[in-house]
Scaffold this active site. Structure first.
Site, PDB file in Angstrom:
ATOM      1  CG  ASP A  88      -1.444   1.231   0.985  1.00  0.00           C
ATOM      2  OD1 ASP A  88      -2.790   1.223   0.479  1.00  0.00           O
ATOM      3  OD2 ASP A  88      -1.692   2.343   2.197  1.00  0.00           O
ATOM      4  N   GLY A 521     -27.403 -31.357 -29.990  1.00  0.00           N
ATOM      5  CA  GLY A 521     -27.645 -30.092 -31.484  1.00  0.00           C
ATOM      6  C   GLY A 521     -26.149 -29.571 -31.430  1.00  0.00           C
ATOM      7  CG  ASP A 522     -22.894 -28.640 -35.612  1.00  0.00           C
ATOM      8  OD1 ASP A 522     -22.451 -27.654 -35.053  1.00  0.00           O
ATOM      9  OD2 ASP A 522     -22.640 -29.521 -35.890  1.00  0.00           O
ATOM     10  CG  PHE A 523     -22.172 -25.025 -30.976  1.00  0.00           C
ATOM     11  CD1 PHE A 523     -21.667 -23.936 -31.943  1.00  0.00           C
ATOM     12  CD2 PHE A 523     -22.462 -25.190 -30.004  1.00  0.00           C
ATOM     13  CE1 PHE A 523     -20.313 -24.663 -31.592  1.00  0.00           C
ATOM     14  CE2 PHE A 523     -20.400 -25.221 -29.739  1.00  0.00           C
ATOM     15  CZ  PHE A 523     -19.913 -25.107 -30.666  1.00  0.00           C
ATOM     16  NE  ARG A 538     -10.537 -24.701 -21.626  1.00  0.00           N
ATOM     17  CZ  ARG A 538      -9.576 -25.590 -22.350  1.00  0.00           C
ATOM     18  NH1 ARG A 538     -10.322 -26.915 -22.182  1.00  0.00           N
ATOM     19  NH2 ARG A 538      -8.190 -25.522 -22.305  1.00  0.00           N
TER      20      ARG A 538
HETATM   21  C1  LIG Z   1       3.540   8.493  -5.863  1.00  0.00           C
HETATM   22  C2  LIG Z   1       2.766   7.326  -7.077  1.00  0.00           C
HETATM   23  C3  LIG Z   1       1.634   6.349  -6.239  1.00  0.00           C
HETATM   24  N1  LIG Z   1       1.902   5.954  -7.795  1.00  0.00           N
HETATM   25  C4  LIG Z   1       0.493   4.572  -7.621  1.00  0.00           C
HETATM   26  O1  LIG Z   1      -0.281   4.587  -6.893  1.00  0.00           O
HETATM   27  C5  LIG Z   1      -0.955   3.581  -6.503  1.00  0.00           C
HETATM   28  C6  LIG Z   1      -1.163   3.375  -4.586  1.00  0.00           C
HETATM   29  O2  LIG Z   1      -2.790   3.308  -4.272  1.00  0.00           O
HETATM   30  P1  LIG Z   1      -2.801   1.695  -4.045  1.00  0.00           P
HETATM   31  O3  LIG Z   1      -3.954   1.587  -3.475  1.00  0.00           O
HETATM   32  O4  LIG Z   1      -1.180   1.704  -3.126  1.00  0.00           O
HETATM   33  O5  LIG Z   1      -2.662   0.542  -4.801  1.00  0.00           O
HETATM   34  P2  LIG Z   1      -3.400  -0.083  -5.987  1.00  0.00           P
HETATM   35  O6  LIG Z   1      -2.900   0.692  -6.940  1.00  0.00           O
HETATM   36  O7  LIG Z   1      -5.093   0.988  -5.442  1.00  0.00           O
HETATM   37  O8  LIG Z   1      -3.735  -1.071  -5.813  1.00  0.00           O
HETATM   38  P3  LIG Z   1      -3.779  -2.312  -4.922  1.00  0.00           P
HETATM   39  O9  LIG Z   1      -2.362  -2.570  -4.200  1.00  0.00           O
HETATM   40  O10 LIG Z   1      -4.916  -3.452  -5.970  1.00  0.00           O
HETATM   41  O11 LIG Z   1      -4.516  -1.719  -4.098  1.00  0.00           O
HETATM   42  C7  LIG Z   1      -0.083   2.955  -6.388  1.00  0.00           C
HETATM   43  O12 LIG Z   1      -0.714   2.316  -7.375  1.00  0.00           O
HETATM   44  C8  LIG Z   1       1.002   2.962  -7.029  1.00  0.00           C
HETATM   45  O13 LIG Z   1       2.048   2.523  -8.440  1.00  0.00           O
HETATM   46  C9  LIG Z   1       2.600   5.246  -8.959  1.00  0.00           C
HETATM   47  O14 LIG Z   1       2.388   5.168 -10.273  1.00  0.00           O
HETATM   48  N2  LIG Z   1       3.425   7.098  -8.806  1.00  0.00           N
HETATM   49  C10 LIG Z   1       3.341   7.698  -8.027  1.00  0.00           C
HETATM   50  O15 LIG Z   1       4.794   8.441  -8.064  1.00  0.00           O
END
Ligand SMILES: Cc1cn([C@@H]2O[C@H](COP(=O)(O)OP(=O)(O)OP(=O)(O)O)[C@@H](O)[C@H]2O)c(=O)[nH]c1=O
Length: 632
Positions: A88, A521-523, A538
């Site tokens: 995060d 049947g054959d679709f 698939r």
């Molecule tokens: C400051 C900065 C941030 N980011 C992006 O900001 C999101 C943060 O959000 P997060 O909640 O940590 O992640 P998310 O994108 O919501 O994905 P998830 O992990 O699924 O929560 C991430 O994407 C990072 O790359 C950039 O691409 N460049 C930058 O300079």
């Protein structure tokens, strides 16, 4: 590359990135990590006031993201992940935490707050190691965070709005992307740049080193060198798989005693000798110089070179029913296995050892036994057995792949090589050309559908539909899962008459079968039954665009506006490294069929030209992806 070996420690493990962030995927991809992406559904709504520092908030969110995915996969999947990575990224300015902006105005208020000032970017990372005991998930969480300071220049309102209108801020913490246009806003960066982008790769590798090579006191103590070797020494040693820090330590110790821990023919032996010099007193500079000058060891190529041998070892062990035998007997010696299946002891011993190396068997002094993986998937009568699919791969697909070169040159399938005549009717002249091949093919499809059906059935909420028609639904395995998931749904499986004749070999599959009807049947030739939801699982990948147009226009003409169409296919995606199965499957389609695997964009084009809209895709993390669209 010093950090490379530690990434290699994860080879063979099921690593999952619990993040939808394309930046994180790219950073980890480019580090050579192989992983699946399963975005977390954890809502980022923890109470920020409950955390005394911003990084504690990021750490907890990262942990919750990863644990949510680990738990979900353990419930849904057949093979739980080994490692789940959650992350995060947040921006912290004047004691406030900024996440992703909700809209343009919100982006503006964030960027204005950052304007002309220094702020911190924190990324919290959680590495969750998973194991299962009696189907219960057990987790061990390792977490860390990284802080990077970033300063924005003094920026004009005009520039901020121009930037906001570019659309870039919307999915990024703090409302900017330093790696793209946002780089223009930044005066300086102090710390790890990739941390700002979304993933602190350097710290992550160091954490892996701590996890996989905890420096042992003894090992350090034994080294007679003025400077205590840094952890890097252990990383270099790791190049030769030792399996545990213990054996790493043994290697160091035995080298100190002047014993060679590595055999001569060993591709990693040169490196080992250099390390041996280092630990026995040669100056460190020589050692690192040699290591630096050496071309990186092409592990990935070795894996590819070995790939067909590994496949064939598993195929043959399945064909000889080794896993079935071991399931009943718990532990057997090679000679007992050989006696049971009437094979040579020396041959069986090699096969069993290879299967042990492939982690399909366990080996102790008492003999060989199945791993949990083998019991679940390779035993022929286990609930989620892939045995039938493996036998099909061995007896049928393997032959086709021996003609891959011609298929590539000719740009067409190789049915004429195998059956000595060009197939007029793809299925009747190939997969169904005898009862034996037909049953084998049906069994293979049945196996795949069983292991993927639940993810496909639950990728979207289908509870609004009352009737579904699974076109080419084979043994009805998906239909059975659908009626279990949706108590009000009736499913018609529309299949060729001679397939339906044989479905009794694969029944019963569970409750709810009174809501399943098989219609012959054959679709391509016959009228298809009316339904609220059509399913093509698939199917499209077998056919050319022309044939797909015929089929989709028939479905489109039959269904009412608001009806749904659900596809289950392996969707090609250049960005997904774990998506290599789809690219290989597309080659498979070349050698065997008239079709190919397609990208999301290709499916959307095909669907939209027949009046289907609102095309949505869910990457299930399983073999098949699910695409749902609605008839306008
Ligand atoms: C400051 C900065 C941030 N980011 C992006 O900001 C999101 C943060 O959000 P997060 O909640 O940590 O992640 P998310 O994108 O919501 O994905 P998830 O992990 O699924 O929560 C991430 O994407 C990072 O790359 C950039 O691409 N460049 C930058 O300079």
């Amino acid at each position: 590359m010093v950090l490379c070996p530690v990434i290699r420690k994860l080879v063979g493990k099921r690593v999952v990135l619990a993040s939808a962030s394309p930046r994180r995927q790219e950073i980890l991809n480019s580090a050579g990590l192989r992983f699946e992406v399963v975005p977390s559904r954890f809502k980022e709504t923890l109470d920020k006031a409950a955390f005394s520092t911003p990084y504690e908030y990021a750490l907890e969110t990262a942990k919750q993201k990863a644990l949510e995915v680990a738990n979900r996969m353990n419930k849904k999947d057949f093979r739980s992940p080994d490692v789940v990575i959650g992350a995060d990224t947040i921006v912290s300015v004047d004691g406030q935490i900024l996440e992703k902006p909700a809209d343009k105005q919100h982006a503006y208020s964030m960027l204005s707050r950052l304007n002309g000032k220094e702020h911190s970017v924190f990324t919290g990372v959680a590495i969750v190691l998973c194991s299962t005991k009696d189907k219960q998930l057990e987790t061990e969480v390792f977490e860390f965070y990284e802080e990077t300071k970033v300063k924005f220049s003094d920026l004009s309102e005009e520039l901020l709005w121009e930037y906001i209108h570019s659309g870039e801020p919307m999915d990024k913490a703090g409302g900017y992307g330093i790696q793209s246009l946002g780089g223009m806003l930044v005066e300086y960066v102090h710390g790890d740049f990739l941390n700002v982008v979304g993933f602190p790769l350097n710290h992550f590798c160091k954490k892996l080193v701590e996890l996989y090579y905890p420096p042992s006191k003894d090992a350090i103590h034994h080294v007679k060198h003025d400077s205590v070797p840094s952890v890097e020494t252990f990383e270099v040693l790791s190049d030769e798989e030792s399996g545990s820090s213990n054996s790493t330590q043994q290697n160091v110790t035995s080298m100190l005693k002047g014993e060679s821990a590595f055999s001569c023919g060993d591709p990693g032996s040169l490196r080992k000798k250099e390390v041996a010099q280092h630990v026995s007193g040669e100056p460190m500079a020589n050692c690192s110089e040699n290591v630096e000058n050496q071309a990186p060891f092409p592990t990935i190529l070795i894996e590819l070179l070995d790939g067909f041998k590994a496949s064939k070892a598993m195929f043959v062990a399945c064909k000889l029913k080794v896993f079935d035998l071991l399931k009943g007997k718990d532990i057997l010696k090679a000679k007992d296995v050989a006696a049971h299946i009437n094979a040579s002891v020396c041959g069986i011993e090699r096969l069993l050892d290879a299967c042990t190396a492939l982690e399909l068997l366990n080996k102790t002094n008492e003999g060989y036994s199945n791993t949990e993986l083998a019991n679940k998937f390779l035993v022929s009568d286990s609930e989620y057995s892939l045995h039938g699919f493996i036998i099909h791969a061995n007896d049928y697909v393997w032959q086709f792949f021996t003609h891959l070169e011609s298929a590539v040159k000719e740009g067409t399938n190789q049915n004429h090589q195998i059956f000595e005549k060009k197939a007029q009717n793809l299925f009747q002249d190939t997969f169904y050309h005898s009862r034996e091949t037909k049953l084998r093919f049906m069994n293979a499809m049945h196996c795949i559908i069983k292991v993927t059906a639940r993810d496909v059935a639950t990728a979207f909420d289908l509870s609004g539909f009352r009737s579904a028609c699974d076109l080419g639904g084979c043994t009805g395995a998906l239909a059975h899962v659908l009626v279990q998931e949706y108590p009000d749904l009736h499913v018609t499986v529309f299949e060729l008459p001679d397939v339906i004749e044989n479905i009794s070999c694969f029944q019963p599959l569970g409750q709810g079968s009174s809501r399943i009807t098989f219609t012959p049947g054959d679709f391509f030739k016959d009228n298809i039954p009316k339904a609220d939801l059509y399913i093509l699982s698939r199917i499209l990948h077998d056919w050319s665009d022309d044939k797909i147009d015929i089929l989709l226009s028939k479905i489109s003409d039959t269904c009412k506006p608001g009806s749904g169409l659900l596809l289950a296919e392996m969707v090609l995606d250049k960005k997904r490294r774990h998506g290599r199965s789809a690219w290989l499957q597309s080659l498979n389609m070349l050698v065997q069929t008239e079709g190919k695997e397609r990208s999301c964009f290709e499916y959307r084009c095909l669907l939209e030209r027949h009046g289907f809209r609102n095309v949505q895709i869910v990457q299930t993390g399983n073999w098949l992806d699910a695409i749902l669209c609605t008839k306008c």
